[in-house]
Design a protein around this motif. Sequence first.
Motif, PDB file in Angstrom:
ATOM      1  N   ALA A   5      35.850  24.141  17.476  1.00 48.09           N
ATOM      2  CA  ALA A   5      35.156  23.207  18.364  1.00 48.09           C
ATOM      3  C   ALA A   5      34.406  22.251  17.440  1.00 48.09           C
ATOM      4  CB  ALA A   5      34.199  23.942  19.290  1.00 48.09           C
ATOM      5  N   GLU A   6      35.079  21.170  17.087  1.00 50.43           N
ATOM      6  CA  GLU A   6      34.538  20.218  16.123  1.00 50.43           C
ATOM      7  C   GLU A   6      34.038  18.961  16.810  1.00 50.43           C
ATOM      8  OE1 GLU A   6      34.244  20.653  12.646  1.00 50.43           O
ATOM      9  OE2 GLU A   6      34.651  22.689  13.330  1.00 50.43           O
ATOM     10  N   LEU A   7      32.897  18.443  16.330  1.00 50.58           N
ATOM     11  CA  LEU A   7      32.328  17.205  16.853  1.00 50.58           C
ATOM     12  C   LEU A   7      33.206  16.037  16.398  1.00 50.58           C
ATOM     13  CD1 LEU A   7      29.905  15.933  18.345  1.00 50.58           C
ATOM     14  CD2 LEU A   7      28.886  15.581  16.092  1.00 50.58           C
ATOM     15  N   ILE A   8      33.575  15.187  17.334  1.00 57.04           N
ATOM     16  CA  ILE A   8      34.406  14.020  17.018  1.00 57.04           C
ATOM     17  C   ILE A   8      33.487  12.851  16.704  1.00 57.04           C
ATOM     18  CG2 ILE A   8      36.136  12.403  17.914  1.00 57.04           C
ATOM     19  CD1 ILE A   8      37.218  15.202  17.361  1.00 57.04           C
ATOM     20  N   ARG A   9      33.588  12.357  15.472  1.00 53.80           N
ATOM     21  CA  ARG A   9      32.758  11.233  15.040  1.00 53.80           C
ATOM     22  C   ARG A   9      33.477   9.896  15.237  1.00 53.80           C
ATOM     23  NH1 ARG A   9      30.984  15.521  12.413  1.00 53.80           N
ATOM     24  NH2 ARG A   9      28.867  15.707  11.660  1.00 53.80           N
ATOM     25  N   LYS A  10      34.812   9.929  15.164  1.00 47.72           N
ATOM     26  CA  LYS A  10      35.634   8.734  15.399  1.00 47.72           C
ATOM     27  C   LYS A  10      37.016   9.213  15.831  1.00 47.72           C
ATOM     28  CE  LYS A  10      37.155   8.313  10.639  1.00 47.72           C
ATOM     29  NZ  LYS A  10      37.354   7.477   9.492  1.00 47.72           N
ATOM     30  N   PRO A  11      37.784   8.365  16.485  1.00 42.80           N
ATOM     31  CA  PRO A  11      39.122   8.783  16.920  1.00 42.80           C
ATOM     32  C   PRO A  11      39.988   9.216  15.733  1.00 42.80           C
ATOM     33  CG  PRO A  11      38.514   6.723  17.974  1.00 42.80           C
ATOM     34  CD  PRO A  11      37.457   7.010  16.926  1.00 42.80           C
ATOM     35  N   VAL A  12      40.797  10.226  15.945  1.00 47.77           N
ATOM     36  CA  VAL A  12      41.713  10.710  14.909  1.00 47.77           C
ATOM     37  C   VAL A  12      42.986   9.877  15.020  1.00 47.77           C
ATOM     38  CG1 VAL A  12      43.029  12.685  14.067  1.00 47.77           C
ATOM     39  CG2 VAL A  12      40.737  13.030  15.020  1.00 47.77           C
ATOM     40  N   ALA A  13      43.157   8.948  14.065  1.00 46.50           N
ATOM     41  CA  ALA A  13      44.248   7.985  14.154  1.00 46.50           C
ATOM     42  C   ALA A  13      45.493   8.387  13.376  1.00 46.50           C
ATOM     43  CB  ALA A  13      43.763   6.622  13.670  1.00 46.50           C
ATOM     44  N   ASP A  14      45.379   9.343  12.452  1.00 47.62           N
ATOM     45  CA  ASP A  14      46.528   9.657  11.603  1.00 47.62           C
ATOM     46  C   ASP A  14      47.343  10.865  12.067  1.00 47.62           C
ATOM     47  OD1 ASP A  14      44.749  11.672  10.995  1.00 47.62           O
ATOM     48  OD2 ASP A  14      44.671  11.253   8.844  1.00 47.62           O
ATOM     49  N   GLY A  15      46.924  11.507  13.149  1.00 42.30           N
ATOM     50  CA  GLY A  15      47.676  12.647  13.664  1.00 42.30           C
ATOM     51  C   GLY A  15      47.488  13.925  12.879  1.00 42.30           C
ATOM     52  N   VAL A  16      46.471  13.972  12.031  1.00 44.82           N
ATOM     53  CA  VAL A  16      46.204  15.157  11.216  1.00 44.82           C
ATOM     54  C   VAL A  16      44.832  15.708  11.579  1.00 44.82           C
ATOM     55  CG1 VAL A  16      45.894  16.042   8.871  1.00 44.82           C
ATOM     56  CG2 VAL A  16      47.605  14.285   9.316  1.00 44.82           C
ATOM     57  N   ILE A  17      44.798  16.982  11.941  1.00 43.37           N
ATOM     58  CA  ILE A  17      43.508  17.634  12.185  1.00 43.37           C
ATOM     59  C   ILE A  17      43.414  18.870  11.316  1.00 43.37           C
ATOM     60  CG2 ILE A  17      43.187  16.744  14.518  1.00 43.37           C
ATOM     61  CD1 ILE A  17      44.079  19.433  15.603  1.00 43.37           C
ATOM     62  N   GLU A  18      42.197  19.158  10.896  1.00 41.32           N
ATOM     63  CA  GLU A  18      41.940  20.351  10.101  1.00 41.32           C
ATOM     64  C   GLU A  18      41.040  21.281  10.894  1.00 41.32           C
ATOM     65  OE1 GLU A  18      40.837  19.756   6.011  1.00 41.32           O
ATOM     66  OE2 GLU A  18      42.048  17.923   5.926  1.00 41.32           O
ATOM     67  N   ILE A  19      41.460  22.515  10.973  1.00 40.51           N
ATOM     68  CA  ILE A  19      40.672  23.552  11.628  1.00 40.51           C
ATOM     69  C   ILE A  19      39.956  24.285  10.501  1.00 40.51           C
ATOM     70  CG2 ILE A  19      40.754  25.603  13.081  1.00 40.51           C
ATOM     71  CD1 ILE A  19      43.480  24.495  14.132  1.00 40.51           C
ATOM     72  N   PRO A  20      38.628  24.294  10.505  1.00 45.30           N
ATOM     73  CA  PRO A  20      37.879  24.867   9.385  1.00 45.30           C
ATOM     74  C   PRO A  20      38.231  26.324   9.111  1.00 45.30           C
ATOM     75  CG  PRO A  20      36.406  23.850  10.985  1.00 45.30           C
ATOM     76  CD  PRO A  20      37.772  23.837  11.576  1.00 45.30           C
ATOM     77  N   GLY A  21      38.041  26.698   7.844  1.00 43.75           N
ATOM     78  CA  GLY A  21      38.393  28.023   7.370  1.00 43.75           C
ATOM     79  C   GLY A  21      37.631  29.159   8.007  1.00 43.75           C
ATOM     80  N   ARG A  22      38.388  30.107   8.530  1.00 43.33           N
ATOM     81  CA  ARG A  22      37.814  31.319   9.112  1.00 43.33           C
ATOM     82  C   ARG A  22      38.676  32.528   8.812  1.00 43.33           C
ATOM     83  NH1 ARG A  22      37.197  29.882  15.325  1.00 43.33           N
ATOM     84  NH2 ARG A  22      37.978  31.987  15.349  1.00 43.33           N
ATOM     85  N   TRP A  23      39.821  32.325   8.155  1.00 47.04           N
ATOM     86  CA  TRP A  23      40.792  33.392   7.995  1.00 47.04           C
ATOM     87  C   TRP A  23      41.040  33.700   6.532  1.00 47.04           C
ATOM     88  CZ3 TRP A  23      41.431  28.941  10.897  1.00 47.04           C
ATOM     89  CH2 TRP A  23      41.298  29.092  12.275  1.00 47.04           C
ATOM     90  N   ASN A  24      41.713  34.826   6.284  1.00 50.57           N
ATOM     91  CA  ASN A  24      42.221  35.066   4.937  1.00 50.57           C
ATOM     92  C   ASN A  24      43.582  34.374   4.861  1.00 50.57           C
ATOM     93  OD1 ASN A  24      44.334  36.845   5.852  1.00 50.57           O
ATOM     94  ND2 ASN A  24      42.846  38.508   5.965  1.00 50.57           N
ATOM     95  N   LEU A  25      44.188  34.322   3.674  1.00 49.46           N
ATOM     96  CA  LEU A  25      45.420  33.566   3.494  1.00 49.46           C
ATOM     97  C   LEU A  25      46.567  34.105   4.355  1.00 49.46           C
ATOM     98  CD1 LEU A  25      46.783  31.208   2.092  1.00 49.46           C
ATOM     99  CD2 LEU A  25      47.333  32.731   0.201  1.00 49.46           C
ATOM    100  N   THR A  26      46.727  35.402   4.413  1.00 51.33           N
ATOM    101  CA  THR A  26      47.809  35.999   5.203  1.00 51.33           C
ATOM    102  C   THR A  26      47.671  35.646   6.674  1.00 51.33           C
ATOM    103  OG1 THR A  26      47.984  37.822   3.632  1.00 51.33           O
ATOM    104  CG2 THR A  26      48.946  38.168   5.807  1.00 51.33           C
TER     105      THR A  26
END
Length: 142
Positions: free
Chosen positions: A99-120
Motif C-alpha cells: 500500500a504505497e502512497l502515489i506521489r505522481k502518476p506511474v507513466a512507465d508501467g513499472v512498479i516496485e513492491i517494497p521488500g518483505r520476503w526472502n529471495l526464494t
Amino acid sequence: MSRRLALLLVAALPVTMPACAAEKPAAPATAFETGKLAIAGEAFAPSEVLDARALPDVNGKVGIMLTLTPAAARRLEAITGSLVGKPMLVALDGRTLAAELIRKPVADGVIEIPGRWNLTDGEALARRISGKEPLPDDLAGE
C-alpha cells in the motif's frame, strides 16, 4: 581383437539408433500457476505482466518489480493519476502485498513492491504474478 570389437560396435549401432531417435523430445517448460493480481482494485491478467522479478536490497530483504505491457501501463497511468496523494493497494488473491502512497502518476508501467520476503519467496511470488520466469537480464545474448 580391437578391430573385431570396432566392427561389433558399428554393427550394433543401427540397432541402437532407432531407440534413441524414438525418444520423445523434452516437454516445453510449463507455465506457473498464477494468482489474481489487483492494482488499486483493478484486475491485471498475467498476460499484461511483461516481467516480474525478485529484487534483493542492501538490507537482505527482497521486493518485487513488475513491468507491464504498454496497454496495461496506460491503464496504470490513468489509475495512478487519480490516486495522487493517496495510497495504492497492490494485492494478489485478495491479500495486500503493498500500500504505497502515489506521489505522481506511474507513466512507465513499472512498479516496485517494497521488500518483505526472502529471495526464494520473492522469486516464487514473482512467478505467481506473471506465470513465467523473469526475462533474462541481458537480452543482447538472446
